[in-house]
Scaffold this motif. Structure first.
Motif, PDB file in Angstrom:
ATOM      1  N   ARG A  16      -6.347  31.566  23.699  1.00  0.00           N
ATOM      2  CA  ARG A  16      -7.134  32.596  23.721  1.00  0.00           C
ATOM      3  C   ARG A  16      -8.286  32.612  22.691  1.00  0.00           C
ATOM      4  O   ARG A  16      -9.534  32.803  22.752  1.00  0.00           O
ATOM      5  CB  ARG A  16      -6.402  33.920  23.633  1.00  0.00           C
ATOM      6  CG  ARG A  16      -7.455  35.299  24.079  1.00  0.00           C
ATOM      7  CD  ARG A  16      -6.522  36.502  23.940  1.00  0.00           C
ATOM      8  NE  ARG A  16      -5.375  36.523  24.949  1.00  0.00           N
ATOM      9  CZ  ARG A  16      -4.151  36.516  24.588  1.00  0.00           C
ATOM     10  NH1 ARG A  16      -3.937  36.829  23.322  1.00  0.00           N
ATOM     11  NH2 ARG A  16      -3.106  36.641  25.672  1.00  0.00           N
ATOM     12  N   GLU A  17      -7.738  32.320  21.515  1.00  0.00           N
ATOM     13  CA  GLU A  17      -8.649  32.055  20.378  1.00  0.00           C
ATOM     14  C   GLU A  17      -9.629  30.886  20.387  1.00  0.00           C
ATOM     15  O   GLU A  17     -10.899  31.106  20.133  1.00  0.00           O
ATOM     16  CB  GLU A  17      -7.794  31.938  19.068  1.00  0.00           C
ATOM     17  CG  GLU A  17      -7.295  33.107  18.340  1.00  0.00           C
ATOM     18  CD  GLU A  17      -6.246  32.776  17.266  1.00  0.00           C
ATOM     19  OE1 GLU A  17      -6.312  31.971  16.828  1.00  0.00           O
ATOM     20  OE2 GLU A  17      -5.513  33.655  16.799  1.00  0.00           O
ATOM     21  N   SER A  18      -8.839  29.975  20.911  1.00  0.00           N
ATOM     22  CA  SER A  18     -10.012  28.719  21.388  1.00  0.00           C
ATOM     23  C   SER A  18     -11.035  29.090  22.531  1.00  0.00           C
ATOM     24  O   SER A  18     -12.016  28.729  22.382  1.00  0.00           O
ATOM     25  CB  SER A  18      -9.068  27.702  21.708  1.00  0.00           C
ATOM     26  OG  SER A  18      -9.776  26.439  22.103  1.00  0.00           O
ATOM     27  N   ASN A  19     -10.562  29.784  23.388  1.00  0.00           N
ATOM     28  CA  ASN A  19     -11.564  30.264  24.543  1.00  0.00           C
ATOM     29  C   ASN A  19     -12.315  31.188  23.830  1.00  0.00           C
ATOM     30  O   ASN A  19     -13.816  30.974  24.375  1.00  0.00           O
ATOM     31  CB  ASN A  19     -10.652  30.884  25.755  1.00  0.00           C
ATOM     32  CG  ASN A  19     -10.188  30.017  26.494  1.00  0.00           C
ATOM     33  OD1 ASN A  19     -10.428  28.901  26.580  1.00  0.00           O
ATOM     34  ND2 ASN A  19      -9.086  30.403  27.337  1.00  0.00           N
ATOM     35  N   ASP A  20     -12.174  32.016  22.948  1.00  0.00           N
ATOM     36  CA  ASP A  20     -13.193  32.951  22.392  1.00  0.00           C
ATOM     37  C   ASP A  20     -14.237  32.212  21.554  1.00  0.00           C
ATOM     38  O   ASP A  20     -15.317  32.392  21.785  1.00  0.00           O
ATOM     39  CB  ASP A  20     -12.500  34.187  21.767  1.00  0.00           C
ATOM     40  CG  ASP A  20     -11.667  35.113  22.540  1.00  0.00           C
ATOM     41  OD1 ASP A  20     -11.684  35.137  23.666  1.00  0.00           O
ATOM     42  OD2 ASP A  20     -10.709  35.775  21.994  1.00  0.00           O
ATOM     43  N   GLU A  23     -16.283  30.265  24.091  1.00  0.00           N
ATOM     44  CA  GLU A  23     -17.384  31.209  24.391  1.00  0.00           C
ATOM     45  C   GLU A  23     -18.538  31.602  23.690  1.00  0.00           C
ATOM     46  O   GLU A  23     -19.595  31.505  23.981  1.00  0.00           O
ATOM     47  CB  GLU A  23     -16.614  32.522  25.285  1.00  0.00           C
ATOM     48  CG  GLU A  23     -16.006  32.327  26.532  1.00  0.00           C
ATOM     49  CD  GLU A  23     -15.261  33.479  26.780  1.00  0.00           C
ATOM     50  OE1 GLU A  23     -15.423  34.438  26.348  1.00  0.00           O
ATOM     51  OE2 GLU A  23     -14.211  33.459  27.874  1.00  0.00           O
ATOM     52  N   GLY A  24     -18.138  31.974  22.521  1.00  0.00           N
ATOM     53  CA  GLY A  24     -19.217  31.985  21.284  1.00  0.00           C
ATOM     54  C   GLY A  24     -20.096  30.802  21.288  1.00  0.00           C
ATOM     55  O   GLY A  24     -21.330  30.992  21.196  1.00  0.00           O
ATOM     56  N   ARG A  25     -19.722  29.836  21.226  1.00  0.00           N
ATOM     57  CA  ARG A  25     -20.351  28.643  21.091  1.00  0.00           C
ATOM     58  C   ARG A  25     -21.281  28.284  22.387  1.00  0.00           C
ATOM     59  O   ARG A  25     -22.394  27.984  22.130  1.00  0.00           O
ATOM     60  CB  ARG A  25     -19.496  27.218  20.921  1.00  0.00           C
ATOM     61  CG  ARG A  25     -18.681  27.120  19.644  1.00  0.00           C
ATOM     62  CD  ARG A  25     -19.667  26.653  18.442  1.00  0.00           C
ATOM     63  NE  ARG A  25     -19.750  25.417  18.627  1.00  0.00           N
ATOM     64  CZ  ARG A  25     -20.683  24.700  17.994  1.00  0.00           C
ATOM     65  NH1 ARG A  25     -20.951  25.520  16.889  1.00  0.00           N
ATOM     66  NH2 ARG A  25     -21.074  23.560  17.888  1.00  0.00           N
ATOM     67  N   LEU A  26     -20.645  28.498  23.650  1.00  0.00           N
ATOM     68  CA  LEU A  26     -21.331  28.524  24.801  1.00  0.00           C
ATOM     69  C   LEU A  26     -22.417  29.282  24.706  1.00  0.00           C
ATOM     70  O   LEU A  26     -23.812  29.180  25.188  1.00  0.00           O
ATOM     71  CB  LEU A  26     -20.773  28.706  25.969  1.00  0.00           C
ATOM     72  CG  LEU A  26     -21.230  28.405  27.291  1.00  0.00           C
ATOM     73  CD1 LEU A  26     -21.497  26.841  27.529  1.00  0.00           C
ATOM     74  CD2 LEU A  26     -19.946  28.935  28.522  1.00  0.00           C
ATOM     75  N   SER A  27     -22.256  30.741  24.401  1.00  0.00           N
ATOM     76  CA  SER A  27     -23.341  31.572  24.203  1.00  0.00           C
ATOM     77  C   SER A  27     -24.405  31.255  23.276  1.00  0.00           C
ATOM     78  O   SER A  27     -25.690  31.420  23.389  1.00  0.00           O
ATOM     79  CB  SER A  27     -22.672  32.964  23.742  1.00  0.00           C
ATOM     80  OG  SER A  27     -24.020  33.944  23.448  1.00  0.00           O
ATOM     81  N   SER A  28     -24.166  30.556  22.029  1.00  0.00           N
ATOM     82  CA  SER A  28     -25.057  29.968  20.797  1.00  0.00           C
ATOM     83  C   SER A  28     -26.051  28.817  21.786  1.00  0.00           C
ATOM     84  O   SER A  28     -27.046  28.720  21.491  1.00  0.00           O
ATOM     85  CB  SER A  28     -24.590  29.544  19.928  1.00  0.00           C
ATOM     86  OG  SER A  28     -23.735  30.532  19.265  1.00  0.00           O
TER      87      SER A  28
END
Length: 182
Positions: A16-20, A23-28
């Protein structure tokens, strides 16, 4: 069983931490991609304007070069004979920097010697200038060799008039090649 369940729960937490984080990196990355697209669009229009400006500057520079070389021709033609010959060659030939830049390996002293003996007409010069404007190194070298191999021209008044008309046409073509009109 409890140990395995505890272990799976820990792994799920790490996932979950890795996915979060991902997802933050993907948004960036999406933001960076959008910014790059904006820059590309801005540069696209600026690039077209810059390219046009550079092409105009090249045409203007070519026109200035042609004008400067023709002026040098007339300045070196001390006897107003309409051709460079004798001592005039030692003044004129070394000044053809733009031609020597196009054909840097060419031994210009050979041309100077030939022009000193046989002469160089404005017509011959206009052919060289055409190759210069076209940035045609091979054609320029061939014309230089042709000038060196040529015999002195025996002009009659009608031949001189015909050559002058051809020279004017060649110079107009060189001007047109630069996008300018004579």
């Amino acid at each position: 069983f409890r140990e395995q369940l505890f272990y799976m729960k820990q792994e799920n937490g790490r996932f979950r931490e890795s996915n979060d984080y991902l997802e933050g990196r993907l948004s960036s990355l999406k933001t960076v991609t959008d910014d790059l697209e904006d820059v590309r669009q801005k540069l696209g229009s600026d690039l077209e304007t810059t390219t046009k400006l550079l092409m105009d500057m090249h045409r203007y520079s070519s026109l200035q070069t042609i004008t400067a070389v023709v002026n040098l021709f007339y300045e070196a033609d001390w006897d107003n004979s309409g051709h460079i010959i004798g001592d005039e060659a030692s003044i004129f030939i070394p000044q053809l920097d733009s031609i020597w830049a196009l054909v840097p390996s060419f031994d210009w002293s050979r041309l100077e010697e030939a022009v000193s003996k046989h002469g160089l007409t404005l017509h011959q010069l206009s052919v060289l200038l055409s190759y210069l404007v076209d940035e045609d190194e091979k054609g320029c070298k061939q014309e230089l060799e042709r000038i060196i191999a040529s015999e002195p021209a025996k002009k009659t008044s009608s031949a001189a008039v015909g050559e002058e008309a051809q020279t004017q046409a060649n110079l107009e073509e060189a001007y047109e090649a630069t996008g300018m009109t004579a």
